[in-house]
Design a protein around this motif. Structure first.
Motif: not given
Length: 534
Positions: A280-281, A380, A383, A465-466, A468-469, A472-473
């Motif tokens: 991870y990540p 989170q 993780y 978490e999703i 934030n992901y 980020g993309r």
């Protein structure tokens, strides 16, 4: 005259089964006929997926197979996700299901709970999959399941019994358990080759995975004989005590750890897949410059994803003991502890920003509930904890972020863990507000079973978490901001103790009180709480 279902209960008792997780239904009630006369405890989840997760948690803390009863059709399809988690993490689970009568199999006549092939559905998430077509087959098929658990890679086994067969007379069947195999040991020539490679190494490193969780003494003795900085994967945490001088750090792809592994002239990997969820990540490919020795019960594993230069196929503990015997005592002291200390410091500096928040939460749990078994969801808190947390003993820290990566795992798995753990040890759940809603109904099963688990909920108003992901993309978050109900009120409605904490002192006090409460306790922490910020 005992029926096939009654003989099955006697066989399970004979093989040492103490708990069954299951939901009775019209198709499997004959499995229950003998339970009232047995010593086996029955626990009723509120969903078959919960049964599977409970069995998984029980198996992880005890090392014994978790056993489930399901009904035909939806009972099986509901438990498949839990079987997938156990399959991915090599957890022993026995799922026993009813299926429609032999004369109706594959008839496509719209029978109750009918599926084209239950067995084929289960086959993809089980090591073995059987249909018992007559009572006479039962003792052998049950023996095969326990032989796999004892002597092979311990994954789920699925046994289905048609409803007409479950009720058939079976008094003539033997109830004595069959002799079970031991896990194999590599040939002496392979042990000698590995020992030679170890003697020649100047900068060895050791990676230990969940396949060695049953051999803490052998792991510690081998790490110290090798004098090697050691990385314990998530499912191997606790095999060395937290302050052991050879612990190098946690996740494999923490940059200093990855660099050290790739530069080592020898890496010994014990019972690990080098799996993506240890990285991870972002998963990465390792390029080892030195010799790679891999020890694994599964011959398939030593060829992928990092093929071994010296493969040793066998039981982790027995293989390490054989290597220790071949190596003999160390002749001089080495620099393993010094190298490990440098890696610990470097890997701690490389942890992601914000880790300190989760370190404080885990420290509060350790202070209030020392030596707890910690069961995590995909969330989170988990993780981050995966990147630094060190439990005091093995089988004390596991979560569903590994392998299959299911949501909703932690609460029911903790119920199973609670039933397999001595009462004096606390069992703590780490779960998010999104994940707990997958299986929140199992709070009823926890209260009913008087499973005094401590549930720490990390509330970030959805799938944080999703969210934030996606950001980020550069994807606009959709479907991640959820309506989260009043979890404290819901937990109280089930009969749990519950509160939302707003300070570190309140968190410490709530955890301490939870350790003395005879039923589940839910403690909610909001991600934006002021006390988490410094």
């Amino acid at each position: 005259m005992a029926t096939c279902g009654e003989v099955l209960i006697e066989l399970l008792e004979a093989y040492g089964v103490e708990v069954v997780f299951g939901i009775p239904g019209v198709h499997n009630v004959e499995l229950y006929r003998g339970l009232s006369r047995s010593t086996i405890r029955h626990v009723t989840p509120r969903h078959e997926q919960g049964a599977g997760f409970m069995a998984d948690g029980y198996a992880r803390v005890t090392g014994k197979p978790g056993v489930c009863f399901t009904i035909t059709g939806p009972g099986l399809t509901n438990i498949l996700t839990a079987m997938g988690q156990s399959y991915a993490d090599s957890i022993p689970m026995l799922v026993i299901s009813s299926c429609i009568s032999r004369s109706e199999l594959n008839s496509a006549q719209g029978r109750l709970h009918e599926l084209p092939s239950q067995r084929d559905l289960a086959r993809g998430v089980s090591a073995l999959s059987y249909t018992v077509l007559s009572p006479d087959q039962l003792p052998e098929i049950v023996a095969r399941a326990f032989a796999l658990f004892a002597g092979g890679r311990p994954r789920p086994v699925y046994i289905e019994i048609p409803v007409d067969v479950i009720a058939m007379p079976a008094d003539h069947l033997p109830r004595t358990p069959r002799a079970l195999p031991h896990r194999p040991l590599p040939p002496s020539a392979d042990i000698a080759a590995a020992a030679e490679a170890i003697r020649a190494a100047k900068r060895p490193m050791l990676v230990v995975g969940g396949g060695a969780v049953g051999a803490p003494a052998a792991v510690r003795a081998f790490a110290e004989r090798l004098d090697a900085p050691t990385i314990l994967t998530i499912n191997a945490r606790g095999l060395l005590p937290p302050a052991h001088p050879l612990i190098a750090g946690e996740l494999l792809t923490n940059p200093p750890l990855k660099a050290a592994l790739e530069a080592a002239d020898l890496v010994v990997a014990v019972g690990t897949e080098f799996g993506e969820t240890e990285m991870y990540p972002v998963p990465e490919v390792f390029t080892f410059s030195g010799t790679l020795v891999r020890i694994d019960i599964d011959p398939d594993q030593v060829t992928r994803p990092s093929p071994a230069d010296v493969p040793l196929v066998g039981d982790a503990g027995a293989t390490l003991e054989a290597l220790l015997a071949a190596l003999g005592p160390a002749t001089t002291g080495g620099d393993g502890a010094t190298r490990a200390a440098g890696l610990r410091q470097a890997s701690a500096r490389a942890l992601p920003a914000g880790t300190d928040v989760y370190e404080r939460v885990m420290a509060a749990i350790d202070a209030a509930l020392p030596d707890a078994v910690i069961v995590g969801d995909s969330t989170q808190t988990v993780y981050f904890a995966n990147q630094f947390y060190r439990p005091k003993s093995p089988r004390s820290f596991f979560n569903s972020s590994t392998g299959y990566g299911t949501l909703g795992y932690a609460v029911p798995a903790a119920v199973g863990a609670r039933l397999g753990t001595p009462k004096e040890r606390p069992v703590v759940v780490l779960v998010g507000d999104g994940g707990i809603l997958f299986t929140i109904g199992e709070l009823a099963a926890a209260v009913e079973a008087r499973a005094a688990i401590v549930i720490v909920v990390w509330n970030n108003d959805g799938y944080g978490e999703i969210r934030n992901y996606m950001r980020g993309r550069q994807i606009a978050p959709i479907g991640t901001d959820l309506l989260v109900p009043d979890l404290v009120a819901i937990a109280k409605g089930f009969g749990c103790a519950a509160e939302r904490v707003e300070s570190r002192a309140a968190l410490a006090d709530a955890l301490t009180r939870a350790g003395d409460f005879p039923l589940p306790t839910l403690i909610e922490i909001r991600e934006d709480a002021d006390f988490l910020k410094g």
